[in-house]
Design an enzyme around this catalytic site. Structure first.
Site: not given
Ligand code: DAT
Ligand code: MG
Length: 153
Positions: A23, A63, A71, A99, A105, A116, A130, A133, A144
């Site tokens: 990212k 996304y 968020f 992962r 996350t 992370r 973080n 992805h 994706e």
């Molecule tokens: P991951 O990237 O671990 O698969 P995710 O798909 O749930 O997590 O979310 C995508 C991204 O969005 C994640 O890397 C960081 C951000 N994010 C997720 N949950 C969040 C939250 N509760 N508050 C702020 N940012 C968040």
């Molecule tokens: Mg995800």
């Protein structure tokens, strides 16, 4: 343009591909090499690689599952804040394996030893920053990879 590499193995049923993104925070902090080092040190093969500046349209597709969440807008803004590096990694069970390498996350509580956990922390921003992805399932991976590497279709 990413390099075109033959992706279909002949000797395994479990071989998978996953989409990894470094990212904008990872690129800004010069952690591209560190992320690739961890992928390769684990034994996965990098079979696609490119730096790009994604459009809002690409990110909205990527996304889509998060649309409407608090968020979501900060996430898109953050992902638009600079170039990213898109990687296809390949190997047996690479989706699950990456992962685990990435960690959970929330970087504050991500295990030390993970990308992370070692390289990110809470920056007090509306969206968690973080570094990486990684696709979370074979269905996500296929979807994706098609978004970020349409030339492979
Ligand atoms: P991951 O990237 O671990 O698969 P995710 O798909 O749930 O997590 O979310 C995508 C991204 O969005 C994640 O890397 C960081 C951000 N994010 C997720 N949950 C969040 C939250 N509760 N508050 C702020 N940012 C968040
Ligand atoms: Mg995800």
């Amino acid at each position: 343009m990413g390099a075109r590499i033959r992706l279909t193995p002949v000797n395994s049923q479990k071989i998978e591909r996953t989409l990894i993104l470094v990212k904008p925070d990872g690129v800004r902090r010069s952690l591209v090499g560190e992320v690739i080092r961890r992928i390769e040190s684990k034994g996965y093969q990098v079979v696609g690689l490119k730096m790009m500046t994604p459009t809002r349209e690409i990110l909205a597709k990527h996304y889509a599952e998060h649309e409407g969440k608090p968020f979501y807008e900060p996430l898109l803004e953050f992902m638009l804040s600079g170039p990213i590096v898109a990687i296809i990694a390949q190997g047996n069970r690479v989706i699950e394996g990456f992962r685990k390498l990435a960690g959970t996350t929330d970087p504050t509580t991500a295990e030390p030893g993970t990308i992370r956990g070692d390289l990110a922390r809470d920056q007090g921003t509306k969206v968690v920053q973080n570094i990486v992805h990684g696709s979370d399932s074979p269905e996500s991976s296929a979807r994706e990879i098609a978004i970020f590497f349409p030339e492979l279709n």
